[in-house]
Design a protein around this motif. Structure first.
Motif, short mmCIF file in Angstrom:
data_model
loop_
_atom_site.label_atom_id
_atom_site.label_comp_id
_atom_site.label_asym_id
_atom_site.label_seq_id
_atom_site.Cartn_x
_atom_site.Cartn_y
_atom_site.Cartn_z
N SER A 107 -1.09 -3.90 -14.39
CA SER A 107 -2.15 -3.08 -13.96
C SER A 107 -2.21 -3.62 -12.53
O SER A 107 -2.57 -2.66 -11.62
CB SER A 107 -3.53 -3.07 -14.85
OG SER A 107 -3.83 -4.76 -14.52
N GLU A 108 -1.75 -4.76 -12.08
CA GLU A 108 -2.37 -5.17 -10.63
C GLU A 108 -1.06 -4.29 -9.73
O GLU A 108 -1.35 -4.27 -8.83
CB GLU A 108 -1.93 -6.75 -10.37
CG GLU A 108 -3.16 -7.29 -11.26
CD GLU A 108 -4.54 -6.94 -10.86
OE1 GLU A 108 -4.75 -6.98 -9.66
OE2 GLU A 108 -5.45 -6.54 -11.56
N GLU B 125 0.43 -1.56 -10.41
CA GLU B 125 -0.17 -0.18 -10.24
C GLU B 125 -1.17 0.17 -9.29
O GLU B 125 -0.98 1.03 -8.76
CB GLU B 125 -0.58 0.45 -11.63
CG GLU B 125 0.57 0.32 -12.66
CD GLU B 125 0.61 1.42 -13.59
OE1 GLU B 125 1.09 2.67 -13.23
OE2 GLU B 125 -0.03 1.15 -14.73
N LYS B 126 -2.18 -0.93 -9.03
CA LYS B 126 -2.97 -0.66 -7.87
C LYS B 126 -2.39 -0.61 -6.40
O LYS B 126 -2.82 -0.02 -5.62
CB LYS B 126 -4.18 -2.03 -8.13
CG LYS B 126 -5.01 -2.08 -9.32
CD LYS B 126 -5.86 -3.31 -9.20
CE LYS B 126 -6.53 -3.15 -10.72
NZ LYS B 126 -7.24 -4.60 -10.43
N THR C 60 1.63 3.33 -3.84
CA THR C 60 1.37 4.28 -3.14
C THR C 60 2.61 5.45 -3.04
O THR C 60 3.65 5.18 -3.50
CB THR C 60 0.75 4.06 -1.63
OG1 THR C 60 1.87 3.88 -1.16
CG2 THR C 60 -0.28 2.93 -1.85
#
Length: 396
Positions: free
Chosen positions: A154-155, A157-158, A161
């Motif tokens: 999840s980190e 995916e943040k 871009t």
């Protein structure tokens, strides 16, 4: 006066080599230095590699093919296929070290301003390669507290871009020695497929996996054929750092065709070094068994010694031949220079690599160092003793 380029001004100095002038001055004063700063193994290069160059009967030192000698690429494919990679010579471009392979890869998949996500700390030259290629590094931090394991997906995916082109890992890791698990590789595989990214894997330390664990290559993962790019090198595997022979490997035909244009632009990799590297492929498994056993013993001596020093925290490497240690000082750049300029124990001192240069995030790693355990065990024991005394003197 003509101006230097912005790219040149932004190019970072090597955290491994920038202390060399202070080391040279210390040697001139008669101080013996244990060099823990650079991954130059003291293991002997396989004799057949040296002899292959000595015994060559060539009369013209000619260019090779831009992708590397055909015979070498053929044998490399056989070498990789023994560990299940299912490659042909067309999947391989021989490069001038793993460094050039990384430059080819970045140049082939990234435009100016594109982004590559890299878990940090990472091999310091990734910053330099990215700067030279106009690529923006998006670091994702790992911590010494959990042995530099992969952060939650999840980190990652943040950070993704529309400019993100790839995730770059070093497996096993430099500078941490971290060896990725099957679960972590599965998670990365799912992530790059979900977001249609490349997964660049720097695998130059592949053979150096410890404690019964196995290395998992991106080239062994089914379904990753269009996404995976592997970087490899003979430097560490055969203790041939000066040969400067590596390779870029991918089953993605478009990537390889593009990389080939970069390879043609630099003409060819070095001929003599390819001869040595090709001969090194005949190295028997006994060589690696002995080397790995030696590195495990060195690791254990170093880690056990560091853990006994008050205030030092150290991660336990699962591969390669590096570790990151956290010291009870504010700035290891200052401390490392001080050890070379102002400290000695019985006429000896140590040279380490301050770890801030292995991070991209400003301020990270300032109280950490990377240690390469490429010296014999007795020297490592002495180096740990010197570090212990140096820390006590520095804090006094």
């Amino acid at each position: 006066m003509p101006k230097i380029s912005e790219k040149g001004l932004k190019m970072p100095s090597s955290p491994v080599r920038k202390l060399v002038p202070y080391a040279e001055a210390a040697k001139a004063r008669g101080v013996h230095i244990y060099q823990l700063n650079i991954g130059q193994p003291d293991i002997k290069t396989p004799e057949q590699a040296i002899n292959a160059v000595k015994d060559t009967d060539m009369t013209v030192l000619a260019y090779s093919h831009s992708a590397g000698n055909q015979s070498y690429r053929d044998k490399l494919a056989v070498h990789y296929n023994k560990i299940g990679m299912n490659l042909t010579d067309e999947n391989i471009i021989v490069s001038t070290g793993g460094s050039e392979a990384l430059m080819f890869a970045m140049g082939s998949i990234c435009d100016n301003g594109d982004e590559v996500i890299i878990p940090e700390p990472f091999y310091a030259n990734y910053n330099g390669f990215a700067t030279a290629s106009g690529v923006t590094v998006k670091p994702i931090s790992t911590t010494i507290e959990n042995n530099f394991a992969l952060p939650a997906i999840s980190e990652f995916e943040k950070l993704i871009t529309d400019k993100t082109k790839a995730i770059l890992i070093c497996n096993p890791g430099n500078p941490t020695g971290y060896l990725y698990t099957q679960e972590e590789m599965d998670q990365l595989t799912a992530l790059v497929k979900k977001h249609d990214l490349f997964l660049l894997s720097d695998e130059v330390y592949r053979e150096f996996a410890y404690d019964g664990r196995k290395h998992l290559s991106v080239m062994n993962i089914t379904g990753l054929e269009e996404h995976a790019i592997m970087i490899d090198s003979v430097s560490k595997r055969y203790s041939m750092c000066g040969a400067r022979i590596g390779c870029m490997v991918s089953k993605n035909k478009e990537v390889m065709a593009t990389a080939m244009k970069f390879a043609q632009a630099r003409l060819s990799p070095p001929t003599f070094a390819q001869i040595a590297a090709e001969a090194a492929l005949e190295t028997k498994q006994e060589y690696f068994d002995e080397v790995i056993g030696e590195y495990i013993e060195r690791r254990d001596v170093l880690i056990d010694g560091l853990k006994k020093i008050d205030g030092v925290e150290v991660a336990n490497p699962g591969g390669a031949f590096y570790c990151v240690a956290q010291l009870p000082v504010e700035d290891t750049d200052v401390f490392a220079q001080w050890m070379l300029e102002n400290f000695e124990l019985d006429g000896e001192t140590i040279m380490v690599a301050p770890a801030a240069g292995f991070y991209s995030t400003p301020g990270m790693g300032k109280n950490q160092i990377r240690i390469a355990y490429v010296l014999e065990k007795e020297s490592l024991e002495k180096a740990v003793r010197i570090l212990d005394h140096a820390l006590k003197a520095y804090k006094a």
